[in-house]
Design an enzyme around this catalytic site. Structure first.
Site, PDB file in Angstrom:
ATOM      1  N   VAL A   1     -26.818 -38.309 -15.556  1.00 23.25           N
ATOM      2  CA  VAL A   1     -26.935 -38.622 -16.981  1.00 23.25           C
ATOM      3  C   VAL A   1     -27.450 -37.416 -17.759  1.00 23.25           C
ATOM      4  CG1 VAL A   1     -28.015 -40.125 -18.689  1.00 23.25           C
ATOM      5  CG2 VAL A   1     -27.293 -41.058 -16.480  1.00 23.25           C
TER       6      VAL A   1
ATOM      7  N   GLU B   1     -32.322 -46.919 -25.838  1.00 20.06           N
ATOM      8  CA  GLU B   1     -31.104 -47.736 -25.792  1.00 20.06           C
ATOM      9  C   GLU B   1     -30.462 -47.726 -24.413  1.00 20.06           C
ATOM     10  OE1 GLU B   1     -29.016 -50.460 -26.687  1.00 20.06           O
ATOM     11  OE2 GLU B   1     -29.661 -49.620 -28.617  1.00 20.06           O
TER      12      GLU B   1
ATOM     13  N   VAL C   1     -31.170 -50.262 -20.951  1.00 19.89           N
ATOM     14  CA  VAL C   1     -30.593 -51.583 -20.675  1.00 19.89           C
ATOM     15  C   VAL C   1     -29.116 -51.554 -21.041  1.00 19.89           C
ATOM     16  CG1 VAL C   1     -30.650 -54.051 -21.176  1.00 19.89           C
ATOM     17  CG2 VAL C   1     -32.781 -52.724 -21.212  1.00 19.89           C
TER      18      VAL C   1
ATOM     19  N   GLY D   1     -26.588 -49.500 -20.189  1.00 18.23           N
ATOM     20  CA  GLY D   1     -25.815 -48.267 -20.312  1.00 18.23           C
ATOM     21  C   GLY D   1     -25.384 -47.995 -21.736  1.00 18.23           C
TER      22      GLY D   1
ATOM     23  N   GLY E   1     -19.215 -43.882  -5.365  1.00 18.20           N
ATOM     24  CA  GLY E   1     -20.270 -43.393  -6.239  1.00 18.20           C
ATOM     25  C   GLY E   1     -20.867 -44.441  -7.143  1.00 18.20           C
TER      26      GLY E   1
ATOM     27  N   GLU F   1     -26.035 -46.062  -4.842  1.00 15.60           N
ATOM     28  CA  GLU F   1     -26.798 -44.959  -4.277  1.00 15.60           C
ATOM     29  C   GLU F   1     -26.801 -45.035  -2.747  1.00 15.60           C
ATOM     30  OE1 GLU F   1     -28.031 -42.594  -6.063  1.00 15.60           O
ATOM     31  OE2 GLU F   1     -27.826 -43.468  -8.069  1.00 15.60           O
TER      32      GLU F   1
ATOM     33  N   ASP G   1     -33.422 -53.430 -10.195  1.00 12.77           N
ATOM     34  CA  ASP G   1     -32.939 -52.754 -11.392  1.00 12.77           C
ATOM     35  C   ASP G   1     -32.717 -53.765 -12.515  1.00 12.77           C
ATOM     36  OD1 ASP G   1     -31.453 -50.274 -12.691  1.00 12.77           O
ATOM     37  OD2 ASP G   1     -30.097 -51.984 -12.897  1.00 12.77           O
TER      38      ASP G   1
ATOM     39  N   LYS H   1     -34.753 -54.443 -16.351  1.00 11.45           N
ATOM     40  CA  LYS H   1     -34.068 -54.650 -17.624  1.00 11.45           C
ATOM     41  C   LYS H   1     -34.430 -56.007 -18.227  1.00 11.45           C
ATOM     42  CE  LYS H   1     -30.367 -51.636 -16.028  1.00 11.45           C
ATOM     43  NZ  LYS H   1     -28.988 -51.537 -15.505  1.00 11.45           N
TER      44      LYS H   1
ATOM     45  N   GLY I   1     -22.793 -45.100 -15.458  1.00 11.38           N
ATOM     46  CA  GLY I   1     -21.972 -43.889 -15.512  1.00 11.38           C
ATOM     47  C   GLY I   1     -22.616 -42.824 -16.367  1.00 11.38           C
TER      48      GLY I   1
END
Length: 437
Positions: free
Chosen positions: A19, A132, A135, A137, A190, A193, A204, A208, A305
């Protein structure tokens, strides 16, 4: 038009991973357009990373790479934190705030654990915190909760907020794969992980959920307040049974503000094929928000992504840069409530429970009576012979028995399931899934 007489707004980037690298690319390649949108020039003044020699990207000037992360936090107007985890991220974020920098972050784990502390520090120092990308993406869900819906009363949110688990469950459904094979495929592509624990165990999504509840209900909700179930126990049999009933299995984050208090939960659930969430495939995310006046809202898009997430990060950078250019700050995170967390006993749902039983007379009747004695009403029964399954010491066939309850409380349900598992003729590990819609 950018005001060239003013010095550029300085941006420091912490992290040059998937990212971070895409965030740097957008800032560098779109610098002129961003300046026009902001009304003032913007400049990337440093990129902090552990191993500068490993960063070889044409859009990042090697002179910007540094291992002095703390120092970068003190010489930027906006610090973008994309290193992840709790520490040292928390230390760097608080240092940036204390130095007078506003912060943009995608770090859901940090905010789910220390969000209120960070929000208070920013408000006290007169700077902003935007997140932003933490949560959903690229999905704009945080700002609507933080700003657009502040005139309304949000009562619940439900959605798919983890792309990795959604991809795995989607592959299990459409291709009939076992969990392990679907996970390996996600890793090869991909989407997962090397250590997928945070995704497949639901952590995860739980981070969120805590952030969503905090923003939506204006009360501090920590990751420690979220009950979590992952998808590692979901089997091909669960998927097949769901398909036979025209349902799909999805990992959901569900937060509610009810009479008993705030509930924040993550769990796999059965949803009907006609439910909008059933059509959320691959790594996409979708969140439903219910508010008293606005009624139902749905947010849908790429949930993961590098480029999609970087889009949300840079959107926050532009928002904050505009505030700096105009000499103001944005709205603070409003946490004026201290609502209680609802006890587990208050959690009620329709459940689908799958048992493996010996194919002999009387077993179903005893199970049904156990549920009845617990006060749980059964709405439907589905039986499917599995002659390939065997139980040591039992020469007969193993039958798959699936019970669907009427709405009941979870504590009572799990107590009844435990009693059933102790009955003669019941074997294996039961599957318990909530039914949505």
């Amino acid at each position: 038009m950018a005001q060239k007489t003013q010095s550029p707004i300085r941006v420091g980037l912490l992290g040059a991973g998937t990212v971070g690298s895409q965030t740097a690319r957008l800032i560098v390649e779109q610098r002129e357009d961003l300046a026009r949108r902001i009304g003032r020039d913007i400049e990337l003044v440093g990129v902090a990373c552990l191993n500068p020699d490993e960063v070889d990207l044409p859009w990042i000037d090697r002179g910007l790479l540094t291992t002095d992360t703390a120092g970068l936090c003190t010489r930027a107007d906006i610090v973008i934190e994309l290193i992840g985890g709790i520490e040292p991220a928390r230390t760097f974020v608080l240092k940036a705030i204390d130095s007078g920098a506003s912060v943009v972050t995608a770090n859901k784990a940090l905010l789910a654990k220390h969000g209120p502390e960070i929000y208070r520090a920013a408000e006290k120092r007169g700077v902003d915190v935007y997140f932003e990308a933490a949560v959903g993406g690229a999905i704009p869900i945080v700002r609507p909760l933080r700003e657009s819906l502040v005139g309304d009363s949000v009562t619940s949110m439900l959605g798919i907020v983890n792309g990795t688990t959604n991809y795995i469950l989607d592959e299990m459904t459409t291709k009939g794969l076992d969990f392990g094979i679907a996970l390996k495929d996600a890793q090869d592509r991909g989407y997962a992980e090397a250590d997928p624990t945070g995704d497949v165990e639901g952590l995860d999504a739980a981070n969120k959920a805590a952030i969503m509840a905090t923003l939506g209900f204006h009360t501090p909700v920590s990751i420690d307040d979220v009950t979590v179930e992952g998808i590692t126990a979901i089997t091909a049999d669960d998927i097949a049974a769901a398909t036979a009933e025209h349902k799909v299995v999805k990992l959901l984050a569900v937060v509610e503000n009810g009479e008993d208090g705030v509930s924040a939960r993550v769990y796999p659930a059965l949803i009907g094929e006609d439910h909008p969430l059933a059509s959320v495939h691959g790594s996409f995310n979708a969140v439903f928000v219910h508010a008293e006046a606005a009624d139902d809202l749905m947010f849908y898009g790429r949930g993961a992504g590098g480029a999609p997430t970087a889009s949300a990060v840079v959107g926050d950078v532009v928002t904050e840069a505009r505030h700096i250019a105009q000499g103001c700050t944005g709205p603070a995170i409003s946490l004026y409530r201290t609502l209680p967390m609802a006890p587990l006993e208050a959690s009620r749902a329709v459940f689908a429970v799958r048992f493996l039983i010996h194919d002999k007379p009387g077993v179903l009747a005893v199970i049904a009576q156990t549920f009845a004695d617990a006060g749980i009403s059964i709405n439907g029964v589905n039986q499917d012979l599995k002659p390939t399954l065997h139980d040591p010491g039992y020469s007969g066939e193993i039958q798959q028995l699936r019970l669907v309850t009427h709405r009941c409380d979870e504590v009572t349900l799990r107590r009844a399931v435990k009693l059933v598992c102790g009955l003669d003729g019941v074997t294996g590990t039961p599957s318990i899934l909530r039914v949505i819609g």
